[in-house]
Motif scaffolding. Sequence first.
Motif, PDB file in Angstrom:
ATOM      1  N   TYR A 286       0.826  -1.199   0.000  1.00  0.00           N
ATOM      2  CA  TYR A 286       0.000   0.000   0.000  1.00  0.00           C
ATOM      3  C   TYR A 286       0.865   1.256   0.000  1.00  0.00           C
ATOM      4  O   TYR A 286       0.548   2.256  -0.659  1.00  0.00           O
ATOM      5  CB  TYR A 286      -0.931   0.022   1.218  1.00  0.00           C
ATOM      6  N   ALA A 287       1.968   1.224   0.749  1.00  0.00           N
ATOM      7  CA  ALA A 287       2.868   2.373   0.791  1.00  0.00           C
ATOM      8  C   ALA A 287       3.473   2.623  -0.594  1.00  0.00           C
ATOM      9  O   ALA A 287       3.573   3.774  -1.042  1.00  0.00           O
ATOM     10  CB  ALA A 287       3.970   2.142   1.821  1.00  0.00           C
ATOM     11  N   ALA A 288       3.851   1.553  -1.271  1.00  0.00           N
ATOM     12  CA  ALA A 288       4.435   1.694  -2.613  1.00  0.00           C
ATOM     13  C   ALA A 288       3.418   2.261  -3.601  1.00  0.00           C
ATOM     14  O   ALA A 288       3.743   3.139  -4.414  1.00  0.00           O
ATOM     15  CB  ALA A 288       4.934   0.335  -3.096  1.00  0.00           C
ATOM     16  N   VAL A 289       2.184   1.771  -3.501  1.00  0.00           N
ATOM     17  CA  VAL A 289       1.131   2.252  -4.410  1.00  0.00           C
ATOM     18  C   VAL A 289       0.850   3.734  -4.155  1.00  0.00           C
ATOM     19  O   VAL A 289       0.737   4.533  -5.095  1.00  0.00           O
ATOM     20  CB  VAL A 289      -0.152   1.408  -4.232  1.00  0.00           C
ATOM     21  N   MET A 290       0.741   4.136  -2.874  1.00  0.00           N
ATOM     22  CA  MET A 290       0.497   5.541  -2.550  1.00  0.00           C
ATOM     23  C   MET A 290       1.665   6.402  -3.005  1.00  0.00           C
ATOM     24  O   MET A 290       1.458   7.530  -3.492  1.00  0.00           O
ATOM     25  CB  MET A 290       0.278   5.706  -1.040  1.00  0.00           C
ATOM     26  N   ALA A 291       2.881   5.896  -2.879  1.00  0.00           N
ATOM     27  CA  ALA A 291       4.048   6.649  -3.345  1.00  0.00           C
ATOM     28  C   ALA A 291       3.972   6.882  -4.856  1.00  0.00           C
ATOM     29  O   ALA A 291       4.300   7.971  -5.351  1.00  0.00           O
ATOM     30  CB  ALA A 291       5.327   5.901  -2.987  1.00  0.00           C
ATOM     31  N   ILE A 292       3.515   5.863  -5.597  1.00  0.00           N
ATOM     32  CA  ILE A 292       3.355   6.015  -7.050  1.00  0.00           C
ATOM     33  C   ILE A 292       2.373   7.138  -7.361  1.00  0.00           C
ATOM     34  O   ILE A 292       2.616   7.983  -8.237  1.00  0.00           O
ATOM     35  CB  ILE A 292       2.886   4.689  -7.679  1.00  0.00           C
ATOM     36  N   PHE A 293       1.246   7.171  -6.622  1.00  0.00           N
ATOM     37  CA  PHE A 293       0.248   8.223  -6.859  1.00  0.00           C
ATOM     38  C   PHE A 293       0.822   9.602  -6.547  1.00  0.00           C
ATOM     39  O   PHE A 293       0.594  10.570  -7.286  1.00  0.00           O
ATOM     40  CB  PHE A 293      -1.007   7.971  -6.017  1.00  0.00           C
ATOM     41  N   MET A 294       1.550   9.732  -5.446  1.00  0.00           N
ATOM     42  CA  MET A 294       2.134  11.021  -5.073  1.00  0.00           C
ATOM     43  C   MET A 294       3.191  11.455  -6.097  1.00  0.00           C
ATOM     44  O   MET A 294       3.257  12.627  -6.475  1.00  0.00           O
ATOM     45  CB  MET A 294       2.758  10.930  -3.676  1.00  0.00           C
ATOM     46  N   PHE A 295       4.021  10.505  -6.538  1.00  0.00           N
ATOM     47  CA  PHE A 295       5.029  10.838  -7.557  1.00  0.00           C
ATOM     48  C   PHE A 295       4.354  11.294  -8.847  1.00  0.00           C
ATOM     49  O   PHE A 295       4.832  12.214  -9.526  1.00  0.00           O
ATOM     50  CB  PHE A 295       5.922   9.619  -7.845  1.00  0.00           C
ATOM     51  N   SER A 296       3.238  10.657  -9.200  1.00  0.00           N
ATOM     52  CA  SER A 296       2.525  11.020 -10.422  1.00  0.00           C
ATOM     53  C   SER A 296       1.938  12.427 -10.321  1.00  0.00           C
ATOM     54  O   SER A 296       2.059  13.229 -11.259  1.00  0.00           O
ATOM     55  CB  SER A 296       1.419   9.999 -10.711  1.00  0.00           C
TER      56      SER A 296
END
Length: 498
Positions: free
Chosen positions: A383-393
């Motif tokens: 979940y942390a990795a997925v949220m990081a992807i959204f924030m980076f995007s």
Amino acid sequence: MNTMNWIAIYPEVVLLVLACAILVIDLFVTHPMRTLTYVLTLATLAVVAAMQMAYFMGYYVGGETVRAMQGMFVNDPLGNLLKFFATLSVFVTLVYARLYASQRDMLRGGELFTLSLFSLLGVLVMISGSNFLVIYLGLELMSLSLYALVALRRDDLVATEAAMKYFVLGALASGFLLYGLSMMYGATGSLDINEVFRAIASGEINQQVLVFGVVFVVAGLAFKLGAAPFHMWVPDVYQGAPTAATLLIAGAPKLAAFAITIRLLVEGMLSLAVDWQQMLMVLSVASLVVGNLAAIAQTNLKRMLAYSTIAQMGFMLLGLTSGVVNGNTLSAANSYSSALFYVVTYVVTTLGSFGLIMLLSRQGFEAEEISDLKGLNQRSPWYAAVMAIFMFSLAGIPPTVGFYAKLAVLQALVSTNVGLYIWLAVFAVLLSLVGAFYYLRVVKVMYFDEAEDRSPIVASTEARAVLSANGLAVLVLGILPGGLMALCAQAIVRAFSI
């Protein structure tokens, strides 16, 4: 022109009939999770989305522009692409929202599902409206459904307050838009967008009345997009509404607002582009400044994402400012397709961001403070990795799709070779660097702060699967953006024959 042409409106008819059927069937559903209503709603959305993609691919009307309902409704590639993503957005939102809603007593009836379907119907009507009245009817259908969804938690004072603010300011926005459209009608003598275009292009109309009408139309559109200085409702409504309703507001309606902006300004008032492009420049610069600077000070994640939305809409509007340069439309296809790509990818990313907030929330607890994400990597690395992807995007960091979306808009500005647009691109880049701070702060909290809450994260299987697919889509579309960008360019070129 004088034809009903029912084949062009089959998806809307199917959605209306099935929404009414679900409304009646739900009266007999007693399961606390509204399982039958939920399944029927998702099946309806899947069918409608499949029809829209079939129309876009040319299986029904040859992929060309077809008019229906006496010319008041247009079925074109641009509309079908936007409608597909709007339907997909509601589908994903309801998958995320089901468990969240049940824990907050929002499933006592099937209102969440039926109102979502009716709001989507309003979105579809807005996207395909080729007449001022049809666009306005779609706008009101969508808005009234969303007002009710925001107030769905009747015992929650914060949600009720947010609904009131949304209703009052939404009515004000509708008034602005309606007044502007009435002035355009007074000046041109027609409610049909194509007739308005021809009347304006003739040059025989009072320019002062036209420009005055355009000012009100642009102000109304800015309200609906949440662009500064017409952004006052966005932070309060995003924060106060139940997260399920927040995501319904942040997703499909943004695509609808983009669609009516294109319909009214590009299809109907392209001859006045010199005037409305200047207004959009002011709105985009104000949105970038207000959104990025105000977001830095926020501790509430939903409120931060609201200011982020204001900044993102400002960036998207930049893509609409370079369609007509020095009186020619050579850069129009590049400009408008980059804006379309931007708004689609923004919605895809936003779905995941708010979806994760809903997944982290539980009975009696709203995971809406940035501090609630502390140590998320220790609780769930995925979940942390997925949220990081959204924030980076959202920040525009490669290799996510947000980077390519920003690059496409900047490229459309710089390729005009006009000094003003190049400076606008430089300004946008500088403020994006400011914006990167508050997105990266969320990543820092997830990975480098100690977890205060170590309770297990409970989520349904379908929600976990959709969230994972959502995150991978943002990553894959960033690595391989060509396919979606080609679809957007194709939609613009085929819709307007640019």
